[in-house]
Design a protein around this motif. Structure first.
Motif, mmCIF file in Angstrom:
data_model
loop_
_atom_site.group_PDB
_atom_site.id
_atom_site.type_symbol
_atom_site.label_atom_id
_atom_site.label_comp_id
_atom_site.label_asym_id
_atom_site.label_seq_id
_atom_site.Cartn_x
_atom_site.Cartn_y
_atom_site.Cartn_z
ATOM 1 N N GLY A 373 0.740 -1.287 -0.042
ATOM 2 C CA GLY A 373 0.079 -0.018 -0.137
ATOM 3 C C GLY A 373 0.791 1.373 0.037
ATOM 4 N N THR A 374 2.039 0.959 0.123
ATOM 5 C CA THR A 374 3.011 2.426 0.457
ATOM 6 C C THR A 374 3.795 2.553 -1.207
ATOM 7 O OG1 THR A 374 4.797 1.166 1.130
ATOM 8 C CG2 THR A 374 3.559 2.022 2.588
ATOM 9 N N PHE A 375 3.288 1.651 -2.028
ATOM 10 C CA PHE A 375 3.918 1.973 -3.568
ATOM 11 C C PHE A 375 3.115 3.068 -4.017
ATOM 12 C CE2 PHE A 375 6.043 -1.635 -1.787
ATOM 13 C CZ PHE A 375 7.498 -1.793 -2.161
ATOM 14 N N GLU A 376 3.355 4.136 -3.885
ATOM 15 C CA GLU A 376 2.263 5.023 -4.548
ATOM 16 C C GLU A 376 2.090 5.137 -6.032
ATOM 17 O OE1 GLU A 376 5.311 9.030 -3.961
ATOM 18 O OE2 GLU A 376 5.135 7.769 -2.386
ATOM 19 N N ASN A 377 3.096 4.917 -6.598
ATOM 20 C CA ASN A 377 3.056 4.760 -8.011
ATOM 21 C C ASN A 377 2.416 3.729 -8.939
ATOM 22 O OD1 ASN A 377 3.537 7.723 -8.246
ATOM 23 N ND2 ASN A 377 5.818 7.320 -8.301
ATOM 24 N N LEU A 378 2.031 2.668 -8.178
ATOM 25 C CA LEU A 378 1.621 1.259 -8.609
ATOM 26 C C LEU A 378 0.556 1.551 -9.794
ATOM 27 C CD1 LEU A 378 1.635 -1.441 -6.219
ATOM 28 C CD2 LEU A 378 3.350 -1.202 -8.300
ATOM 29 N N THR A 379 0.535 0.949 -11.027
ATOM 30 C CA THR A 379 -0.651 1.358 -11.752
ATOM 31 C C THR A 379 -1.100 -0.060 -12.220
ATOM 32 O OG1 THR A 379 0.934 1.247 -13.711
ATOM 33 C CG2 THR A 379 0.381 3.344 -13.163
ATOM 34 N N GLU A 380 -0.292 -1.281 -12.196
ATOM 35 C CA GLU A 380 -0.674 -2.631 -12.190
ATOM 36 C C GLU A 380 -0.168 -3.446 -11.074
ATOM 37 O OE1 GLU A 380 0.483 -5.728 -15.594
ATOM 38 O OE2 GLU A 380 -0.367 -4.141 -16.476
ATOM 39 N N LEU A 381 -1.152 -4.317 -10.550
ATOM 40 C CA LEU A 381 -0.816 -5.145 -9.256
ATOM 41 C C LEU A 381 -1.427 -6.398 -9.428
ATOM 42 C CD1 LEU A 381 0.344 -5.234 -6.506
ATOM 43 C CD2 LEU A 381 -1.777 -4.463 -5.588
ATOM 44 N N TYR A 404 -5.011 -1.676 -12.852
ATOM 45 C CA TYR A 404 -5.220 -3.056 -12.936
ATOM 46 C C TYR A 404 -4.874 -3.823 -11.976
ATOM 47 C CZ TYR A 404 -3.823 -7.522 -15.045
ATOM 48 O OH TYR A 404 -3.844 -9.182 -15.201
ATOM 49 N N LEU A 405 -5.822 -4.703 -11.397
ATOM 50 C CA LEU A 405 -5.617 -5.505 -10.182
ATOM 51 C C LEU A 405 -6.044 -6.707 -10.481
ATOM 52 C CD1 LEU A 405 -4.930 -5.775 -7.163
ATOM 53 C CD2 LEU A 405 -7.301 -4.991 -6.671
ATOM 54 N N LYS A 424 -10.594 4.698 -7.334
ATOM 55 C CA LYS A 424 -11.202 5.477 -8.368
ATOM 56 C C LYS A 424 -10.703 5.131 -9.823
ATOM 57 C CE LYS A 424 -14.138 6.943 -5.484
ATOM 58 N NZ LYS A 424 -15.458 6.622 -5.285
ATOM 59 N N ASN A 425 -9.444 5.104 -9.869
ATOM 60 C CA ASN A 425 -8.879 4.893 -11.116
ATOM 61 C C ASN A 425 -8.829 3.525 -11.882
ATOM 62 O OD1 ASN A 425 -8.177 7.595 -12.116
ATOM 63 N ND2 ASN A 425 -6.695 7.435 -10.373
ATOM 64 N N LEU A 426 -9.118 2.530 -11.200
ATOM 65 C CA LEU A 426 -9.151 1.022 -11.401
ATOM 66 C C LEU A 426 -10.054 1.080 -12.793
ATOM 67 C CD1 LEU A 426 -7.946 -1.320 -10.275
ATOM 68 C CD2 LEU A 426 -10.122 -2.064 -9.275
ATOM 69 N N ASP A 452 -13.972 -2.446 -15.907
ATOM 70 C CA ASP A 452 -14.309 -4.034 -16.453
ATOM 71 C C ASP A 452 -13.801 -4.864 -15.810
ATOM 72 O OD1 ASP A 452 -14.284 -5.940 -18.228
ATOM 73 O OD2 ASP A 452 -12.680 -5.453 -19.472
ATOM 74 N N VAL A 453 -14.984 -5.702 -15.243
ATOM 75 C CA VAL A 453 -14.806 -6.969 -14.124
ATOM 76 C C VAL A 453 -14.794 -8.213 -14.721
ATOM 77 C CG1 VAL A 453 -15.524 -7.782 -12.053
ATOM 78 C CG2 VAL A 453 -15.637 -5.293 -12.407
ATOM 79 N N ILE A 454 -13.650 -8.806 -14.808
ATOM 80 C CA ILE A 454 -13.614 -10.200 -15.257
ATOM 81 C C ILE A 454 -13.941 -11.181 -14.186
ATOM 82 C CG2 ILE A 454 -12.124 -12.037 -16.524
ATOM 83 C CD1 ILE A 454 -11.442 -8.332 -16.961
ATOM 84 N N SER A 455 -14.993 -11.975 -14.136
ATOM 85 C CA SER A 455 -15.243 -12.749 -13.070
ATOM 86 C C SER A 455 -15.720 -14.148 -13.091
ATOM 87 C CB SER A 455 -16.526 -12.187 -12.162
ATOM 88 O OG SER A 455 -17.756 -12.116 -13.130
ATOM 89 N N GLY A 456 -16.031 -14.362 -14.545
ATOM 90 C CA GLY A 456 -16.522 -15.782 -14.789
ATOM 91 C C GLY A 456 -17.892 -16.005 -14.285
ATOM 92 N N LEU A 457 -18.501 -15.035 -14.057
ATOM 93 C CA LEU A 457 -19.885 -15.103 -13.494
ATOM 94 C C LEU A 457 -21.105 -14.857 -14.668
ATOM 95 C CD1 LEU A 457 -19.617 -13.944 -9.930
ATOM 96 C CD2 LEU A 457 -19.789 -16.288 -10.641
#
Length: 458
Positions: A373-381, A404-405, A424-426, A452-457
């Motif tokens: 949570g301290t990696f402030e510039n993460l855009t993809e995790l 991206y998560l 908010k930016n996800l 965009d949620v990829i859930s398989g549901l």
């Protein structure tokens, strides 16, 4: 050809594009064989002779089909004339070379004229091919992306530099003309005006084609041009013609907007007060594209010793894009040494430089999730199969730039929605094999419409 119907002539004429490569191939083979025979001192006379003969007959067929194709009209007469007569001259010369090649060992005139005739047929082949290419793709096609000095040598005037700043870009020059050039002008250019329609400048567009006007200011749905690009793709009048890439949804919408806005050729985009939808669609053609967060980052130079120290801890380090200052880190689950909080602490020296992080398939604990949570510039995790719980999502809400998560295969429930909707930016979320329900996902989508949620549901 008078005894054939126009459609029949065009049917056969279109085989010109298929056949025209045969004489080119055989003539080039004959020339190459001649060079090989001269250098290696081997006898290829028969092969060369028959290559010219077959090339000649193929050229006759290509010329006949080409004349049938040209019968449809819509071509630049000068370019068409040069293409036609150089092709006919080349055909005659190819048959002549067949005969001269058979006599060059016995007749002195044949021996002396043979290399001259061969050089001449190569020149004619090149000229005919060049003008044929112009008729198909337009006169600037060959040198369109050439360096400026080479373009100047070819007599091509410098092109206006396209403006992509939405504040200063022109509606027609920078948006609509760009679409026409990419999708339409291969058939509607100064060398090949199908249906007598040119889409290269204001006067030509307003002049229309053989069927009359193609655009009606303020009325896209009454404009023939708009009708053609929105027809069913199987319709015989659909534009662009079969085999060419159709306009995208965004390009079609922008064409409609331009016509409905009054058919402006000199106004700036901002003068038409574009809606949010128009602005978004303009981005799809490169106008007003926002600088990405990573591109906008201004970071100090990385200390290579710090990077080496991280690699020594078994982290894999890669750079992102062309910037050596922006990095992607991952830790393999196959490492003999487990990932610990101390190792995560060692990453903090470079936390602003790390924008992509992959810790999938590792048994992470609460402390490690807090460090992430301290990696402030993460855009993809990527955190799939990490035994992540709902509470482990809480520290991730600090990642204000996360787009991206991936939390695939974790025991996350609808209780975690509270934290996910704070990101908010996800833009993309992978939640396969979690305990999220359809109702929970719908609630999340309502809070983050862009997600965009990829859930398989589904």
């Amino acid at each position: 050809m008078l005894f054939l119907e126009t459609n029949t002539i065009q049917f056969f004429g279109r085989f010109h594009a298929l056949i025209v490569h045969l004489p080119i191939g055989f003539i080039i083979i004959a020339v190459l064989f001649e060079g090989l025979a001269w250098k290696k001192k081997i006898d290829l006379k028969a092969a060369i002779s028959y290559a010219f003969l077959v090339g000649g007959f193929a050229a006759v067929l290509a010329v006949v089909l080409g004349l049938m194709l040209a019968n449809d009209g819509g071509y630049n007469e000068t370019a068409l004339g040069l293409h036609k007569w150089t092709a006919i001259a080349m055909t005659v010369l190819t048959f002549l070379l067949y005969g001269v090649n058979r006599k060059k060992n016995t007749q002195i005139w044949a021996k002396k004229s043979y290399p001259v005739l061969m050089g001449l047929v190569v020149v004619l082949l090149s000229v005919a091919g060049h003008y044929g290419g112009n008729l198909t793709h337009g006169s600037t096609y060959l040198f369109e992306h050439a360096p400026r000095p080479l373009q100047a040598l070819a007599g091509i005037a410098p092109k206006r530099e396209r403006v992509t700043n939405i504040e200063t870009a022109l509606v027609f020059e920078d948006a609509i003309s760009f679409i026409f050039e990419k999708k339409c002008n291969v058939c509607h250019n100064s060398d090949k005006a199908k249906g007598d329609l040119l889409l290269t400048d204001k006067a030509s567009i307003l002049n229309g084609g053989s069927g009359g006007a193609v655009v009606v200011a303020g009325a896209a749905k009454k404009s023939e041009l708009y009708k053609r690009v929105t027809l069913d793709k199987t319709h015989k009048k659909f534009m662009p013609t079969e085999g060419r890439t159709p306009l995208t949804k965004e390009e079609t919408f922008l064409l409609e907007w331009w016509i409905d806005s009054g058919l402006s050729f000199d106004k700036k985009i901002k003068d038409l007060k574009p809606s949010e939808k128009v602005i978004a669609y303009l981005q799809s053609i490169g106008i007003g594209v926002k600088t990405t967060f990573i591109d906008a980052l201004k970071l100090a130079k990385v200390n290579e010793e710090d990077v080496d120290a991280i690699r020594a801890l078994r982290f894999q380090v890669n750079t992102i894009s062309n910037s050596s200052e922006v990095m992607e880190l991952s830790y393999s689950p196959y490492n003999k040494e487990p990932l610990t909080a101390d190792k995560m602490e060692a990453l903090l020296k470079l936390k602003t430089h790390i924008t992509w992080l992959n810790l999938s398939n590792l048994p992470l604990n609460t402390t490690i999730f807090s460090k992430i949570g301290t990696f402030e510039n993460l855009t993809e995790l990527r955190l799939s199969h990490t035994k992540m719980t709902d509470q482990a999502l809480k520290p991730l809400t600090k990642l204000k730039h996360l787009e991206y998560l991936n939390v695939y295969g974790n025991p996350i429930t609808d209780a975690g929605i509270e934290y996910l909707q704070q990101m908010k930016n996800l833009k993309k979320l992978y939640v396969w094999k979690t305990e999220l329900t359809k109702a929970g996902i719908e609630k999340l989508k309502a809070a983050l419409p862009q997600l965009d949620v990829i859930s398989g549901l589904d």
